[in-house]
Design a protein around this motif. Structure first.
Motif, PDB file in Angstrom:
ATOM      1  N   ALA A   1       0.954  -1.371   0.091  1.00  0.00           N
ATOM      2  CA  ALA A   1      -0.114  -0.031  -0.186  1.00  0.00           C
ATOM      3  C   ALA A   1       0.709   1.131   0.287  1.00  0.00           C
ATOM      4  O   ALA A   1       0.491   2.345  -0.587  1.00  0.00           O
ATOM      5  CB  ALA A   1      -0.782  -0.664   1.420  1.00  0.00           C
ATOM      6  N   THR A   2       2.064   1.277   0.745  1.00  0.00           N
ATOM      7  CA  THR A   2       2.536   2.261   0.915  1.00  0.00           C
ATOM      8  C   THR A   2       3.812   2.613  -0.592  1.00  0.00           C
ATOM      9  O   THR A   2       4.054   3.701  -0.885  1.00  0.00           O
ATOM     10  CB  THR A   2       3.880   2.229   1.811  1.00  0.00           C
ATOM     11  N   ASP A   3       3.527   1.654  -1.072  1.00  0.00           N
ATOM     12  CA  ASP A   3       4.097   2.024  -2.923  1.00  0.00           C
ATOM     13  C   ASP A   3       3.605   2.667  -3.567  1.00  0.00           C
ATOM     14  O   ASP A   3       3.281   4.264  -4.377  1.00  0.00           O
ATOM     15  CB  ASP A   3       4.386   0.679  -3.570  1.00  0.00           C
ATOM     16  N   TYR A   4       2.200   3.174  -3.446  1.00  0.00           N
ATOM     17  CA  TYR A   4       0.733   3.830  -4.092  1.00  0.00           C
ATOM     18  C   TYR A   4       1.069   5.322  -3.502  1.00  0.00           C
ATOM     19  O   TYR A   4       0.850   6.404  -4.517  1.00  0.00           O
ATOM     20  CB  TYR A   4      -0.406   3.804  -4.067  1.00  0.00           C
ATOM     21  N   VAL A   5       1.576   5.281  -2.135  1.00  0.00           N
ATOM     22  CA  VAL A   5       1.537   6.197  -1.557  1.00  0.00           C
ATOM     23  C   VAL A   5       2.832   7.116  -2.287  1.00  0.00           C
ATOM     24  O   VAL A   5       2.787   8.359  -2.585  1.00  0.00           O
ATOM     25  CB  VAL A   5       1.955   6.663  -0.134  1.00  0.00           C
ATOM     26  N   GLU A   6       4.042   6.227  -2.034  1.00  0.00           N
ATOM     27  CA  GLU A   6       5.156   7.095  -2.958  1.00  0.00           C
ATOM     28  C   GLU A   6       5.080   7.404  -4.455  1.00  0.00           C
ATOM     29  O   GLU A   6       5.947   8.866  -4.727  1.00  0.00           O
ATOM     30  CB  GLU A   6       6.027   6.025  -2.606  1.00  0.00           C
ATOM     31  N   ILE A   7       4.176   6.882  -4.894  1.00  0.00           N
ATOM     32  CA  ILE A   7       4.383   7.568  -6.606  1.00  0.00           C
ATOM     33  C   ILE A   7       3.013   8.546  -6.698  1.00  0.00           C
ATOM     34  O   ILE A   7       3.324   9.292  -7.089  1.00  0.00           O
ATOM     35  CB  ILE A   7       3.450   6.052  -7.781  1.00  0.00           C
ATOM     36  N   TRP A   8       2.238   8.396  -5.920  1.00  0.00           N
ATOM     37  CA  TRP A   8       0.999   9.567  -5.645  1.00  0.00           C
ATOM     38  C   TRP A   8       1.501  11.180  -5.026  1.00  0.00           C
ATOM     39  O   TRP A   8       2.216  11.674  -6.061  1.00  0.00           O
ATOM     40  CB  TRP A   8      -0.258   9.064  -4.945  1.00  0.00           C
ATOM     41  N   GLN A   9       2.878  10.607  -4.180  1.00  0.00           N
ATOM     42  CA  GLN A   9       3.602  11.465  -3.552  1.00  0.00           C
ATOM     43  C   GLN A   9       5.124  12.420  -5.061  1.00  0.00           C
ATOM     44  O   GLN A   9       4.924  13.436  -4.579  1.00  0.00           O
ATOM     45  CB  GLN A   9       4.191  11.264  -2.132  1.00  0.00           C
ATOM     46  N   ALA A  10       5.350  11.816  -5.534  1.00  0.00           N
ATOM     47  CA  ALA A  10       6.295  11.741  -6.630  1.00  0.00           C
ATOM     48  C   ALA A  10       5.222  13.168  -7.883  1.00  0.00           C
ATOM     49  O   ALA A  10       5.797  12.997  -8.758  1.00  0.00           O
ATOM     50  CB  ALA A  10       6.442  10.721  -7.140  1.00  0.00           C
ATOM     51  N   TYR A  11       4.604  11.945  -7.929  1.00  0.00           N
ATOM     52  CA  TYR A  11       3.590  12.653  -8.608  1.00  0.00           C
ATOM     53  C   TYR A  11       3.155  14.107  -8.681  1.00  0.00           C
ATOM     54  O   TYR A  11       3.083  15.236  -9.522  1.00  0.00           O
ATOM     55  CB  TYR A  11       2.084  12.317  -9.675  1.00  0.00           C
ATOM     56  N   LEU A  12       2.831  14.360  -7.078  1.00  0.00           N
ATOM     57  CA  LEU A  12       2.286  15.256  -6.934  1.00  0.00           C
ATOM     58  C   LEU A  12       3.162  16.388  -6.770  1.00  0.00           C
ATOM     59  O   LEU A  12       3.161  17.580  -7.227  1.00  0.00           O
ATOM     60  CB  LEU A  12       1.335  15.388  -5.738  1.00  0.00           C
ATOM     61  N   ASP A  13       4.238  16.133  -6.185  1.00  0.00           N
ATOM     62  CA  ASP A  13       5.824  16.714  -6.808  1.00  0.00           C
ATOM     63  C   ASP A  13       5.955  17.283  -7.639  1.00  0.00           C
ATOM     64  O   ASP A  13       6.464  18.962  -8.205  1.00  0.00           O
ATOM     65  CB  ASP A  13       6.841  16.206  -5.982  1.00  0.00           C
ATOM     66  N   TYR A  14       5.978  17.184  -8.407  1.00  0.00           N
ATOM     67  CA  TYR A  14       6.079  17.306 -10.032  1.00  0.00           C
ATOM     68  C   TYR A  14       4.955  18.265 -10.605  1.00  0.00           C
ATOM     69  O   TYR A  14       5.393  19.541 -11.367  1.00  0.00           O
ATOM     70  CB  TYR A  14       6.353  16.639 -11.191  1.00  0.00           C
ATOM     71  N   LEU A  15       3.444  17.635 -10.133  1.00  0.00           N
ATOM     72  CA  LEU A  15       2.565  19.219  -9.894  1.00  0.00           C
ATOM     73  C   LEU A  15       2.829  20.441 -10.285  1.00  0.00           C
ATOM     74  O   LEU A  15       2.502  21.275 -10.204  1.00  0.00           O
ATOM     75  CB  LEU A  15       1.004  18.447 -10.374  1.00  0.00           C
ATOM     76  N   ARG A  16       3.141  20.360  -8.665  1.00  0.00           N
ATOM     77  CA  ARG A  16       3.208  21.492  -7.797  1.00  0.00           C
ATOM     78  C   ARG A  16       4.656  22.082  -8.501  1.00  0.00           C
ATOM     79  O   ARG A  16       4.175  23.260  -8.747  1.00  0.00           O
ATOM     80  CB  ARG A  16       3.794  20.904  -5.718  1.00  0.00           C
ATOM     81  N   ARG A  17       5.704  21.539  -8.833  1.00  0.00           N
ATOM     82  CA  ARG A  17       6.528  22.914  -9.691  1.00  0.00           C
ATOM     83  C   ARG A  17       6.577  22.820 -11.311  1.00  0.00           C
ATOM     84  O   ARG A  17       6.720  24.014 -10.893  1.00  0.00           O
ATOM     85  CB  ARG A  17       8.076  21.268  -9.790  1.00  0.00           C
ATOM     86  N   ARG A  18       4.833  22.733 -11.527  1.00  0.00           N
ATOM     87  CA  ARG A  18       4.636  22.888 -12.681  1.00  0.00           C
ATOM     88  C   ARG A  18       4.032  24.881 -11.863  1.00  0.00           C
ATOM     89  O   ARG A  18       3.355  25.294 -13.442  1.00  0.00           O
ATOM     90  CB  ARG A  18       3.540  22.685 -13.403  1.00  0.00           C
ATOM     91  N   VAL A  19       3.891  24.730 -11.365  1.00  0.00           N
ATOM     92  CA  VAL A  19       2.861  26.081 -10.624  1.00  0.00           C
ATOM     93  C   VAL A  19       3.472  27.402 -10.211  1.00  0.00           C
ATOM     94  O   VAL A  19       4.866  27.214  -9.872  1.00  0.00           O
ATOM     95  CB  VAL A  19       1.511  25.334  -9.577  1.00  0.00           C
ATOM     96  N   ASP A  20       2.799  28.140 -11.170  1.00  0.00           N
ATOM     97  CA  ASP A  20       3.558  29.287 -10.893  1.00  0.00           C
ATOM     98  C   ASP A  20       2.651  30.099  -9.779  1.00  0.00           C
ATOM     99  O   ASP A  20       1.584  30.787 -10.436  1.00  0.00           O
ATOM    100  CB  ASP A  20       2.807  30.274 -12.387  1.00  0.00           C
ATOM    101  N   PHE A  21       3.363  30.360  -8.312  1.00  0.00           N
ATOM    102  CA  PHE A  21       2.290  30.563  -7.288  1.00  0.00           C
ATOM    103  C   PHE A  21       1.942  31.999  -7.030  1.00  0.00           C
ATOM    104  O   PHE A  21       1.387  32.792  -5.810  1.00  0.00           O
ATOM    105  CB  PHE A  21       2.758  29.618  -6.006  1.00  0.00           C
ATOM    106  N   THR A  22       3.039  32.647  -8.384  1.00  0.00           N
ATOM    107  CA  THR A  22       2.808  34.784  -7.963  1.00  0.00           C
ATOM    108  C   THR A  22       0.856  34.688  -8.766  1.00  0.00           C
ATOM    109  O   THR A  22       0.458  36.114  -8.066  1.00  0.00           O
ATOM    110  CB  THR A  22       4.050  34.797  -8.858  1.00  0.00           C
TER     111      THR A  22
END
Length: 931
Positions: A389-410
């Motif tokens: 189950a923890t594998d799914y948490v890790e892959i989701w976290q990696a993808y969410l990190d990628y999406l967060r780096r795409r956002v311009d929070f300004t």
């Protein structure tokens, strides 16, 4: 020559096609031997129908589970056998989309396509197929086949340059291969020599300046190939050098000789590793790792890449090897096509390994791959079938990190921000629904994904209200009792919220925290000391004092309970010590007696002082005083005492044997012989002649020196014994007989180890940790045999071992462990077999990961109840007390110590009576003697 080869191949294919055509056509006059061939044709039709049915079954199975690797192989084999070329091409195409194909599969596919390719358009399709083949693994044979096939198109426009381009790519890929690279170099030189022959002028003619220039250019190409080859450490370099000397009309340049000698020295360094690979058995992982370490020290990137590729070709299902290779490519070479290709092959070979998917997503982001492709790859990862189950948490976290780096929070709002929020919400729902349904847990008990979401909202989006909602949800999931969770929320409020919400959070934390309440109280007081008013300070002090008072009270009660349990343990230990002393004294007294009958005065004083337990039988007609020893059933397991002999002899042979064994002196085990001795247990109590039976069983292991069966004091066999051998090797071989069925029960064979000296010694021989190549199956019918289970499991991979779990009596428990060759097969078996029905039983299948064994916790668990005066089955239907009447007392309401307890009068005490202290037989006997 190539045209001749192709013509021969076409003729061979036509011959095979003719063989497949039905014989005996009436129009061709082929029915002369129709009766003689009727049986064989009938058999052929039956076989063809069976194959068609099997093909249909395999296709249906793949429609259910497309990741069944062995099913793909079986289908391709059958279709090739039946000559179904269209279906065969489609089946190979589907398999290649899911898995990298091995060298053998690619070569068979390529050869079949080459036979059918005649027109130029079909040749282009073969070229495309070759391009796909060389991307799966670096295989010298496929590159050589590719180069040789390209020679057939030399007559087309740009054909020569295309052949050279393929040869150059092949040399770049596998030209450094120490054992197989020479074949490519030689094929390339032969091709250039053939072109040189065509450029030679006719005999007797004078070449023109243009022809002379072409000849010189072609000769230089061949010279260059020789020099390049001789500078690379390859096997049989000496032959290549001699061939160059013979071919060249000019002396070999000094630089070439210098490079050749340097390559020879390098070859000598590589030879030990190549010889180790030749002599090792598959998968040769240790030998390849040593070779990789050697090349890493040398530092040549091309050679490092090649040795990694060679190792992966034979160990494609080893995730750690892929991870190390990809890490090297990411950090050292950083070539986009090379890096992404290696990552793609890694996840196709080991889709169950979450770390490889995470590295792939990072590599795609690092090389600026399009967002839609990265999102598509993430969806593939979710469907890869992770085993935890923890594998799914890790892959989701990696993808969410990628999406967060795409956002311009300004910006206040953007498409990327909405996509990030939507992904966070989907991740929480996915873990709650999909993952919990499969694993019975979300894999994220501390809600790390929701915590990160709250941090993003608070710090980057300035949306503290949303962050509070998320933390409120986190606390309702069982996290409110942990101080660190409250302090994490408090720190977020402190940084991005306000004092009011900080104070509210800490007040709730003081009330709810159960692990470290002092720390939370200290943080609350610190807050009020810095920012609070007097009223706030007073409220905080009162709340923390009340809370800590309750906590201290609870801890005091727990300490008292623990002390009481410890005291009970000490008293029991003292009782056991006293019992051993009394037992030892009774044995000495018994040895001093002579004769079989005791005197009357001995009966009155001897036996009661030696018993620790009440007699368990009282015969009708006896008086109220002490029972005669002849009528007492003495417990034999605890004290090892002999039962009293009866005057009449035994009535049957079994009783005679028991009597003779009872009279035998006890032989104690010599601990100095532990290394040549095994301990055998779980044998049937009814085994007639244990010594003879066991000597027969263990005779094949070596010379048996002695067998010591253990008998009770009544002379009955107790189900275990010691088997002593002459040599230590024999004892080791005997351990292999563990769990052999003997008279319907599994015989346990274990090393003879004194557990008092080795308390940590464990006999259990199976792994208790996570084994990704082994399955745990529950819910099996008790009638399921090992052979039946193997028949079910082998459809999903090569089964190495199956163990059906049984109880001590050898009866099945409906559980089994199935070991596959590798993790990939086990992962596919879980996906396919979980929820399968076997004999009307729905089985549950998961990767073997036994839970940790709980250690005894004397401080938490209640002490075992003291032994009752009656047996383990209760007093029985009659509810008669087995206590002699002389020891029974009336309930007198006086505060007097009696029978080891203080009785309080009901009139003077409203509290319930204290638990009476249980007394041993010896205590009762002493009281009786005083009377």
């Amino acid at each position: 020559a190539e045209l001749h080869k192709m013509a021969a191949a076409g003729a061979e294919a036509a011959a095979e096609e003719e063989k497949r055509l039905p014989q005996g056509d009436p129009e061709s006059g082929g029915d002369s031997d129709e009766e003689g061939d009727s049986d064989s044709s009938g058999d052929g039709e039956d076989e063809e129908k069976e194959n068609e049915a099997e093909i249909q079954r395999l296709e249906e199975q793949l429609s259910i589970n497309a990741f069944d690797y062995n099913c793909h192989l079986d289908l391709i084999k059958l279709l090739r056998q039946e000559g179904e070329l269209v279906k065969l091409r489609r089946a190979r195409q589907k398999m290649s989309e899911l898995f990298p194909l091995t060298e053998e599969i690619w070569l068979d596919w390529l050869k079949d396509e080459i036979k059918m390719a005649s027109e130029s358009s079909e040749r282009e399709k073969v070229y495309e197929l070759f391009e796909r083949a060389v991307k799966d693994y670096i295989c010298p044979e496929i590159w050589l086949e590719y180069a040789q096939y390209s020679i057939g198109g030399i007559g087309q426009e740009g054909g020569i340059e295309k052949v050279r381009s393929i040869f150059e790519r092949a040399l770049t890929a596998v030209g450094l291969h120490v054992t197989k690279g020479t074949a490519l170099w030689e094929a390339y030189r032969e091709f250039e020599n053939a072109i040189l022959e065509t450029a030679q002028p006719a005999p007797g003619s004078v070449p023109s300046p243009e022809q002379q220039q072409v000849l010189c250019s072609q000769l230089e190409k061949i010279h260059t190939l020789f020099r390049r080859q001789l500078g690379i450490p390859l096997l049989d370099m000496e032959t290549s050098y001699a061939e160059y000397e013979e071919w060249s009309e000019e002396p070999i340049p000094e630089a070439t000789i210098k490079n050749y000698k340097k390559a020879l020295q390098q070859l000598e360094k590589c030879k030990p590793y190549e010889e180790a690979l030749l002599g090792a058995e598959t998968p040769k992982l240790a030998e390849y790792q040593a070779y990789i370490d050697f090349e890493m020290k040398a530092g040549d990137p091309a050679r490092i890449q090649l040795i990694y590729e060679r190792a992966l070709a034979e160990n494609c299902l080893v995730p750690d090897l892929w991870a190390r290779y990809n890490q090297y490519l990411d950090r050292q070479l950083k070539v986009k096509e090379l890096v992404l290709s290696a990552h793609d092959r890694a996840v196709r070979n080991c889709p169950w390994t979450v770390g490889l998917w995470i590295r792939y997503l990072l590599a795609m982001e690092r090389h600026r791959v399009d967002h839609s492709i990265i999102s598509e790859m993430f969806e593939k990862a979710l469907n890869a079938g992770f085993i935890q189950a923890t594998d799914y948490v890790e892959i989701w976290q990696a993808y969410l990190d990628y999406l967060r780096r795409r956002v311009d929070f300004t910006q206040d709002s953007s498409k990327e921000l909405e996509e990030l929020r939507s992904a966070f919400a989907r991740a929480v729902e996915y873990l709650k629904q999909e993952v919990e349904e499969r694993f019975s847990e979300s894999g994220d008990p501390s809600c790390t994904i929701m915590q990160n979401w709250a941090r993003v909202e608070a710090r980057l989006c300035n949306n503290m209200q949303k962050a509070r909602e998320l933390w409120d949800n986190i606390m309702t999931k069982g996290n409110a009792k942990y101080a660190n969770m409250w302090l994490e929320y408090y720190n977020l409020e402190r940084a991005h919220g306000d004092t009011q919400h900080c104070r509210k959070a800490l007040h709730r934390a003081v009330q709810c925290t159960s692990d470290y309440p002092e720390h939370v109280c200290e943080v609350l007081l610190t807050l009020e000391r810095i920012e609070g008013t007097l009223e706030d300070w007073d409220a905080a002090v009162q709340k923390t004092e009340n809370r800590l008072a309750r906590v201290n009270e609870q801890r005091a009660k727990a300490a008292e309970k623990e002390a009481a349990l410890a005291k009970q343990e000490e008293e029991k230990a003292e009782q056991r010590k006293q019992a051993r002393a009394e037992k030892k004294a009774s044995k000495k007294a018994k040895k001093a007696r002579t004769g079989d009958k005791r005197k009357a005065d001995d009966e009155d004083e001897g036996e009661w002082g030696q018993e620790e337990e009440l007699p368990s039988k009282r015969h009708k007609g006896e008086g109220d005083g002490v029972l005669p020893e002849e009528d007492m059933e003495v417990e034999t397991g605890l004290f090892g005492r002999s039962a009293p002999e009866k005057p009449d002899g035994p009535a049957n042979p079994k009783e005679k044997a028991s009597t003779s064994r009872k009279d035998m002196p006890k032989v104690f085990h010599d601990s100095s012989k532990d290394k040549v001795t095994v301990f055998v247990s779980n044998l049937s109590y009814t085994m007639a002649e244990p010594e003879a039976r066991l000597r027969e069983l263990f005779g094949s292991c070596g010379e048996v020196a002695e067998i010591r069966p253990v008998f009770s004091n009544k002379g009955t066999f107790r189900g275990y014994c010691y088997v002593q051998f002459q040599e230590e090797e024999s004892a080791l071989r005997a351990l292999a007989l563990d769990r052999t069925a003997v008279e319907g029960r599994p015989m346990f064979v274990s090393p003879c180890v004194d557990k008092n000296k080795n308390p940590d010694f464990k006999v259990f021989r199976y792994s208790t940790t996570l084994e990704k190549h082994k399955l745990f199956i529950s819910g099996l019918p008790f009638s399921c045999t090992k052979e039946e289970l193997e028949e079910v499991c082998k459809a999903h991979g090569n089964v190495k071992d199956i163990r059906l779990v049984t109880n001590r009596a050898g009866k099945p428990k409906g559980l089994a462990y199935v070991e596959y060759e590798n993790e990939a097969q086990a992962s596919q078996a879980v996906l396919k077999m979980d929820g399968l029905t076997v004999k009307d039983h729905v089985i549950k299948v998961m990767i073997s990961n036994p839970p940790l064994r709980k250690l005894p916790e004397a401080s938490r668990a209640p002490a075992p109840a003291p032994r009752q005066l009656f047996g383990a089955r209760g007093k029985g239907r009659t509810q008669l007390s087995m206590m002699p009447r002389a020891l029974q007392r009336q309930s007198i309401p006086v505060a007097k110590a009696e029978n080891g307890m203080v009785q309080n009068s009901p009139a003077t005490s409203s509290e319930p009576p204290a638990e009476p202290k249980k007394m041993s037989n010896a205590d009762f006997a002493k009281m009786l003697l005083k009377k």
